[in-house]
Design an enzyme around this catalytic site. Structure first.
Site, PDB file in Angstrom:
ATOM      1  N   ASN A   9       0.881  -1.172   0.000  1.00  0.00           N
ATOM      2  CA  ASN A   9       0.000   0.000   0.000  1.00  0.00           C
ATOM      3  C   ASN A   9       0.913   1.215   0.000  1.00  0.00           C
ATOM      4  O   ASN A   9       1.413   1.633   1.040  1.00  0.00           O
ATOM      5  CB  ASN A   9      -0.884  -0.066   1.253  1.00  0.00           C
ATOM      6  CG  ASN A   9      -1.841   1.107   1.359  1.00  0.00           C
ATOM      7  OD1 ASN A   9      -1.793   2.036   0.554  1.00  0.00           O
ATOM      8  ND2 ASN A   9      -2.700   1.069   2.367  1.00  0.00           N
ATOM      9  N   ARG A  96      -2.785  -1.987  -3.303  1.00  0.00           N
ATOM     10  CA  ARG A  96      -3.928  -1.094  -3.149  1.00  0.00           C
ATOM     11  C   ARG A  96      -3.792   0.016  -4.189  1.00  0.00           C
ATOM     12  O   ARG A  96      -2.744   0.665  -4.283  1.00  0.00           O
ATOM     13  CB  ARG A  96      -3.923  -0.476  -1.761  1.00  0.00           C
ATOM     14  CG  ARG A  96      -5.068   0.474  -1.577  1.00  0.00           C
ATOM     15  CD  ARG A  96      -5.006   1.140  -0.245  1.00  0.00           C
ATOM     16  NE  ARG A  96      -6.107   2.070  -0.102  1.00  0.00           N
ATOM     17  CZ  ARG A  96      -6.098   3.089   0.727  1.00  0.00           C
ATOM     18  NH1 ARG A  96      -5.050   3.295   1.507  1.00  0.00           N
ATOM     19  NH2 ARG A  96      -7.135   3.891   0.803  1.00  0.00           N
ATOM     20  N   HIS A 184     -12.432   4.219  -0.272  1.00  0.00           N
ATOM     21  CA  HIS A 184     -12.333   3.378   0.933  1.00  0.00           C
ATOM     22  C   HIS A 184     -13.049   2.034   0.754  1.00  0.00           C
ATOM     23  O   HIS A 184     -13.444   1.395   1.729  1.00  0.00           O
ATOM     24  CB  HIS A 184     -12.903   4.093   2.182  1.00  0.00           C
ATOM     25  CG  HIS A 184     -12.104   5.280   2.603  1.00  0.00           C
ATOM     26  ND1 HIS A 184     -12.674   6.482   2.966  1.00  0.00           N
ATOM     27  CD2 HIS A 184     -10.763   5.450   2.724  1.00  0.00           C
ATOM     28  CE1 HIS A 184     -11.728   7.338   3.287  1.00  0.00           C
ATOM     29  NE2 HIS A 184     -10.553   6.746   3.149  1.00  0.00           N
ATOM     30  N   ARG A 244      -8.499  17.753   4.288  1.00  0.00           N
ATOM     31  CA  ARG A 244      -9.434  18.009   3.179  1.00  0.00           C
ATOM     32  C   ARG A 244     -10.776  18.498   3.732  1.00  0.00           C
ATOM     33  O   ARG A 244     -11.190  18.034   4.787  1.00  0.00           O
ATOM     34  CB  ARG A 244      -9.643  16.726   2.367  1.00  0.00           C
ATOM     35  CG  ARG A 244      -8.409  16.278   1.621  1.00  0.00           C
ATOM     36  CD  ARG A 244      -8.574  14.888   1.028  1.00  0.00           C
ATOM     37  NE  ARG A 244      -7.804  13.896   1.746  1.00  0.00           N
ATOM     38  CZ  ARG A 244      -7.955  12.578   1.634  1.00  0.00           C
ATOM     39  NH1 ARG A 244      -8.882  12.090   0.828  1.00  0.00           N
ATOM     40  NH2 ARG A 244      -7.210  11.746   2.334  1.00  0.00           N
ATOM     41  N   GLU A 386      -7.509  -3.476   5.570  1.00  0.00           N
ATOM     42  CA  GLU A 386      -7.484  -3.388   4.107  1.00  0.00           C
ATOM     43  C   GLU A 386      -6.469  -4.368   3.519  1.00  0.00           C
ATOM     44  O   GLU A 386      -6.687  -4.928   2.447  1.00  0.00           O
ATOM     45  CB  GLU A 386      -7.157  -1.949   3.687  1.00  0.00           C
ATOM     46  CG  GLU A 386      -8.321  -1.002   3.962  1.00  0.00           C
ATOM     47  CD  GLU A 386      -7.891   0.439   4.185  1.00  0.00           C
ATOM     48  OE1 GLU A 386      -7.029   0.664   5.069  1.00  0.00           O
ATOM     49  OE2 GLU A 386      -8.415   1.329   3.505  1.00  0.00           O
TER      50      GLU A 386
END
Ligand code: ADP
Length: 404
Positions: A9, A96, A184, A244, A386
């Site tokens: 990742n 990922r 996600h 963000r 993940e």
């Protein structure tokens, strides 16, 4: 000798990795770790499946060597893995990839054409996609001939109805790819699957999963499938995040361009790096820092974050026509009891309530459940994984491999 899956990742300044045994009944965690601070002061940590630190190293070293990019970082990871596993055992590498666009609704075998297609999506996720692809290129160079699989954060959301897939813009723009992709997805897929074990009835019903990390979004899920997401075209929309802003009136962007003369690069910098909790508090993008700060601006930023969580829980409940379970995951969702209780405050009309003592222990003694016994909506804390989700996809795509 068993075969192994390496999961990568690659982020803007980090490379997270995990090694799984490709057992016949599914991947089993063996090692994990990360190199943080790539390009500045890299720091490698390598742990066993129980979380114990096996190796740790910092740079620059005595010779002044520093891993400078994803290629170097993967090199040092492999160097440190060499004492623990044989590289020739690696039967597949799973990656990922944040953006799979409108086309990729499932994991894909990686080849040159796929890399080219994914590179075209870089402007849609400038914080992530270029680094994901750097990680892929590095892994292909290090593991020539080993099958590599791309797993997309957008793929889980590809079955949305038109109304949750589009903006109210001229149709030609939708056709050109301006649509709500959602992100996600690997985390949501893992959590939805985990909930099948923890709360099967709720998992087969209507569920909201709140992935609250540095990036944050929520997903409405019905019977394991994504119905709608707070994130849209890019990972900027929806909830406020570390840096963000989340949902923003597009008129603000027009104003910034006209009145402040901001160009696309300056807007991108503002929206990806200087907004959210960091911009609002003026203190930090890290929720832990905001909790410990005595500056009122820190509390105001937390209040805004929590108010937006409540609003989106309401909106996604409407998309689902009711709610059977709410699940918190990722750094803030898994660890921050204050944010969780704030998120459901005033939402008893939806059947939402939290048991204070279960919440304080993150549901640890109750299989993750933090709602009171008998509450109409089950509320859970479920640690995301993940890497395991990517390992499962990679395992399915490359098989158990066998000894090469
Ligand atoms: P990502 O993988 O997106 O970088 P994580 O899921 O690791 O992010 O979440 C990172 C965020 O989680 C941190 O920025 C921090 O705000 C938050 N976090 C981690 N631990 C805690 C904690 N104990 N309490 C509150 N927030 C926490």
């Amino acid at each position: 000798m068993s075969s192994l899956l390496l999961i990568l990742n690659a982020g803007s300044s980090s490379l997270k990795f995990a090694v799984f045994d490709a057992a016949h009944d599914g991947p089993r965690a063996r090692l994990s770790g990360q190199v943080e601070g790539i390009g500045t002061h890299p720091h490698l940590v390598l742990r066993n499946a129980g979380g114990a630190v096996l190796k740790e190293r910092r740079w620059p070293d005595a010779d002044g060597n520093v891993p400078r990019d994803q290629h170097d970082a993967l090199g040092v990871v492999l160097e440190h893995l060499d004492d623990l596993i044989a590289r020739t055992q690696v039967a597949g590498v799973g990656h990922r990839v944040v953006h799979g666009g409108a086309t990729f609704a499932a994991p894909m075998h990686i080849d040159d054409a796929l890399i080219e297609a994914l590179a075209r999506l870089e402007p849609l996720a400038p914080l992530h996609q270029p680094h994901n692809l750097d990680g892929i290129r590095a892994a292909r160079a290090h593991f020539a001939g080993v099958p590599q699989v791309a797993c997309f954060d957008t793929a889980f959301h590809r079955g949305h109805d038109f109304v949750h897939d589009t903006f109210a813009l001229p149709r030609e723009l939708l056709d050109a790819g301006v649509r709500r992709y959602g992100f996600h997805g690997l985390s949501y897929e893992y959590v939805a699957d985990r909930m099948r074990t923890l709360a099967p009835a709720a998992a087969a019903g209507r569920m909201i999963v709140a992935h609250l990390g540095s990036g944050a979004s929520m997903c409405a899920i019905r019977d394991g499938r994504s119905v709608s997401s707070t994130m849209g075209f890019t990972p900027l929309d929806g909830l406020p995040m570390g840096t963000r802003p989340g949902q923003l009136d597009p008129g603000v962007l027009l104003w910034l361009m006209r009145e402040r003369g901001l160009d696309a690069d300056a807007l991108s910098d503002l929206l990806y790096r200087h907004s959210g909790l960091k911009g609002l508090s003026g203190i930090s993008n890290d929720m832990r820092d905001l909790h410990t700060s005595t500056d009122p601006a820190a509390q105001r930023a937390i209040d805004y974050f929590v108010a937006r969580l409540r609003r989106e829980i309401g909106a996604l409940s409407a998309d689902l026509g009711g709610l059977d379970a709410l699940v918190f995951t990722a750094g803030i969702g898994e660890n921050d009891a204050t944010v969780r209780s704030g998120a459901v405050r005033g939402l008893a009309f939806l059947g939402l309530a939290i048991d204070a003592s279960a919440n304080a222990t993150h549901g640890a003694t109750r299989g993750g459940r933090i709602s009171p016994d008998g509450a109409p909506v089950a509320v859970y804390v479920v640690p995301t994984n993940e890497e395991l989700m990517i390992a499962r996809h990679t395992h399915r795509m490359v098989g158990c491999g066998g000894t090469r």
